[in-house]
Design an enzyme around this catalytic site. Structure first.
Site, PDB file in Angstrom:
ATOM      1  N   HIS A 126       5.737   6.376  11.157  1.00 30.58           N
ATOM      2  CA  HIS A 126       5.043   6.202   9.971  1.00 30.58           C
ATOM      3  C   HIS A 126       4.070   7.401   9.785  1.00 30.58           C
ATOM      4  O   HIS A 126       2.883   7.107   9.669  1.00 30.58           O
ATOM      5  CB  HIS A 126       4.401   4.729   9.761  1.00 30.58           C
ATOM      6  CG  HIS A 126       4.208   4.303   8.475  1.00 30.58           C
ATOM      7  ND1 HIS A 126       3.996   5.287   7.390  1.00 30.58           N
ATOM      8  CD2 HIS A 126       3.745   3.245   8.038  1.00 30.58           C
ATOM      9  CE1 HIS A 126       3.846   4.411   6.242  1.00 30.58           C
ATOM     10  NE2 HIS A 126       3.417   3.207   6.582  1.00 30.58           N
ATOM     11  N   ARG A 136       0.974  -1.059  -0.060  1.00 29.51           N
ATOM     12  CA  ARG A 136      -0.072  -0.081  -0.088  1.00 29.51           C
ATOM     13  C   ARG A 136       0.652   1.398   0.036  1.00 29.51           C
ATOM     14  O   ARG A 136       0.561   2.324  -0.744  1.00 29.51           O
ATOM     15  CB  ARG A 136      -0.916   0.100   1.356  1.00 29.51           C
ATOM     16  CG  ARG A 136      -2.371  -0.526   0.943  1.00 29.51           C
ATOM     17  CD  ARG A 136      -2.694  -1.080   2.418  1.00 29.51           C
ATOM     18  NE  ARG A 136      -1.568  -2.014   2.907  1.00 29.51           N
ATOM     19  CZ  ARG A 136      -1.859  -3.384   2.675  1.00 29.51           C
ATOM     20  NH1 ARG A 136      -2.922  -3.688   1.778  1.00 29.51           N
ATOM     21  NH2 ARG A 136      -1.351  -4.172   2.840  1.00 29.51           N
ATOM     22  N   THR A 137       1.656   1.237   0.821  1.00 26.69           N
ATOM     23  CA  THR A 137       2.476   2.551   0.974  1.00 26.69           C
ATOM     24  C   THR A 137       3.284   2.998  -0.497  1.00 26.69           C
ATOM     25  O   THR A 137       3.075   4.104  -0.840  1.00 26.69           O
ATOM     26  CB  THR A 137       3.526   2.613   2.127  1.00 26.69           C
ATOM     27  OG1 THR A 137       2.782   2.237   3.489  1.00 26.69           O
ATOM     28  CG2 THR A 137       4.078   3.986   2.520  1.00 26.69           C
ATOM     29  N   LYS A 141      25.421  -3.393  -2.148  1.00 23.82           N
ATOM     30  CA  LYS A 141      26.956  -3.379  -2.568  1.00 23.82           C
ATOM     31  C   LYS A 141      27.571  -2.781  -1.269  1.00 23.82           C
ATOM     32  O   LYS A 141      29.140  -2.382  -1.441  1.00 23.82           O
ATOM     33  CB  LYS A 141      27.304  -2.322  -4.001  1.00 23.82           C
ATOM     34  CG  LYS A 141      26.826  -3.366  -4.806  1.00 23.82           C
ATOM     35  CD  LYS A 141      26.911  -2.469  -6.170  1.00 23.82           C
ATOM     36  CE  LYS A 141      26.335  -2.858  -7.590  1.00 23.82           C
ATOM     37  NZ  LYS A 141      26.444  -2.009  -8.394  1.00 23.82           N
ATOM     38  N   ARG A 177      11.459   3.947   2.741  1.00 22.25           N
ATOM     39  CA  ARG A 177      10.970   2.974   3.911  1.00 22.25           C
ATOM     40  C   ARG A 177      12.437   2.148   4.039  1.00 22.25           C
ATOM     41  O   ARG A 177      13.052   1.935   3.177  1.00 22.25           O
ATOM     42  CB  ARG A 177       9.999   2.065   3.429  1.00 22.25           C
ATOM     43  CG  ARG A 177       9.867   0.791   4.482  1.00 22.25           C
ATOM     44  CD  ARG A 177       8.835  -0.007   4.099  1.00 22.25           C
ATOM     45  NE  ARG A 177       7.485   0.905   4.393  1.00 22.25           N
ATOM     46  CZ  ARG A 177       6.265   0.530   4.570  1.00 22.25           C
ATOM     47  NH1 ARG A 177       5.856  -0.615   4.410  1.00 22.25           N
ATOM     48  NH2 ARG A 177       5.267   1.208   4.979  1.00 22.25           N
TER      49      ARG A 177
HETATM   50  C1  NCD Z   1       2.228  -0.593   8.280  1.00 25.22           C
HETATM   51  C2  NCD Z   1       3.693  -0.696   8.291  1.00 25.22           C
HETATM   52  O1  NCD Z   1       4.139  -0.772   7.301  1.00 25.22           O
HETATM   53  O2  NCD Z   1       4.158  -0.176   9.388  1.00 25.22           O
HETATM   54  N1  NCD Z   1       1.757  -0.932   7.150  1.00 25.22           N
HETATM   55  C3  NCD Z   1       1.502   0.139   6.212  1.00 25.22           C
HETATM   56  O3  NCD Z   1       2.354   1.000   5.900  1.00 25.22           O
HETATM   57  N2  NCD Z   1       0.289   0.361   5.899  1.00 25.22           N
HETATM   58  C4  NCD Z   1       1.603  -1.853   9.175  1.00 25.22           C
HETATM   59  C5  NCD Z   1       2.326  -3.263   9.161  1.00 25.22           C
HETATM   60  O4  NCD Z   1       3.209  -3.481   8.428  1.00 25.22           O
HETATM   61  O5  NCD Z   1       1.650  -4.018  10.029  1.00 25.22           O
END
Ligand code: NCD
Length: 307
Positions: free
Chosen positions: A129, A51-52, A80, A101
């Protein structure tokens, strides 16, 4: 240069502005379909995501911009031995804004300090997040009509769940919010989050029982047990199914409860709950794209010109 590393990087007024803009976009997405023409978003994902990453990419494409990036550390020069600082310095020559991320807490901060484009923290380890937090705030506002005076229960992995840490921090700036922390002993909210709640004068309680907490909640934020942050498989297996929300449990809940989950879900919400009108986690996903459109516009300094 404005970044979004922590939900507190935006003032309460800026968050309202952003949520307002997201709702304007929801009403008339076409109006925004070319505003980022010629702009590029880099998505630098050193950890898995569905999703993100896709919602950031969809957001930029829906604004008329383009996207580039990588979706795992394995497909980047990190394998690397390249540092985050060096990678972002290079990427900032190709892109106008980046979402990152990373499994390490603080990685997005390192990136922000090493380049001259806006950086969005799309999750740094078990820390924060913030773009998910904006999504969550919009979801609460759209379903409750307010961002104050409600009781919210966080259930599951409160130790490693960065979406939980992030949303709690953000909610501490609003009035009359009570926090019910529902977790097994081993997955309790870290003390630095509890200290922040105490400093803000927030009311909070801890319990291990979802059944006990459920009847009084206005919002229930379920979470996945974060397998990837465990040191041993045995503990994960023992704790992973501690809470399973099902229709039977929900009989005791309020009719206007809002059930949220950042997703992905594993077992913690039974699929039968998906048809319950109180289940809002798939709406939450939709809100994520609009919020990220608004966020990109805000960080690129484009949104003002539109209103
Ligand atoms: C979350 C995350 O990556 O922290 N997911 C997200 O970004 N919607 C929650 C999770 O991974 O459980």
């Amino acid at each position: 240069m404005k970044h979004l590393l922590n939900p507190l990087d935006l003032s309460v007024d800026e968050i309202y502005e952003l949520i307002y803009l997201a709702q304007e976009i929801i009403k008339d997405p076409k109006k925004y379909s070319k505003v980022c023409e010629g702009k590029k978003l880099a998505t630098l994902f050193y950890e898995p995501s569905t999703r993100t990453r896709l919602s950031f990419e969809a957001a930029m494409l829906n604004l008329g911009g383009s996207v580039l990036g990588f979706h795992s550390a394995d497909s980047s020069s990190a394998t690397k031995g390249e540092s985050v600082a060096d990678t972002i310095r290079v990427v900032s020559g190709y892109a106008d804004i980046a979402a990152m991320r990373h499994p390490k807490e603080g990685a997005a901060l390192v990136a922000a300090n090493s380049c001259n484009i806006p950086i969005i923290n799309a999750g740094d380890g078990g820390h924060l997040h913030p773009s998910q937090t904006l999504t969550d705030l919009l979801t609460i506002l759209r379903n409750k009509g307010r961002l104050k005076n409600f009781r919210i229960g966080f259930c599951g992995d409160l130790k490693f769940g960065r979406t939980v840490h992030s949303l709690i921090l953000a909610l501490l700036r609003y009035e009359g919010i009570e926090f019910v922390l529902i977790s097994p002993e081993e997955l309790k909210l870290p003390s630095y989050n509890k200290n922040a709640m105490d400093e803000a004068g927030a009311k909070w309680i801890e319990t291990a029982s979802l059944e006990y907490a459920l009847p009084d909640l206005d919002v229930l934020y379920m979470t996945r047990v974060q397998k990837e942050r465990f040191f041993n498989e045995e503990d994960y297996v023992r704790l992973k199914d501690t809470y399973i929300l099902d229709e039977q449990k929900l009989e005791s809940a309020k009719d206007d409860l809002v059930i949220m989950h950042p997703l992905p879900r594993v077992n913690e919400i039974s699929v039968e709950v998906d048809n319950d009108p109180r289940a809002k986690y798939f709406d939450q996903v939709k809100n994520g794209r609009y919020v990220r459109m608004a966020l990109i516009l805000m960080l690129l300094g484009i949104e003002g010109g539109l209103r």
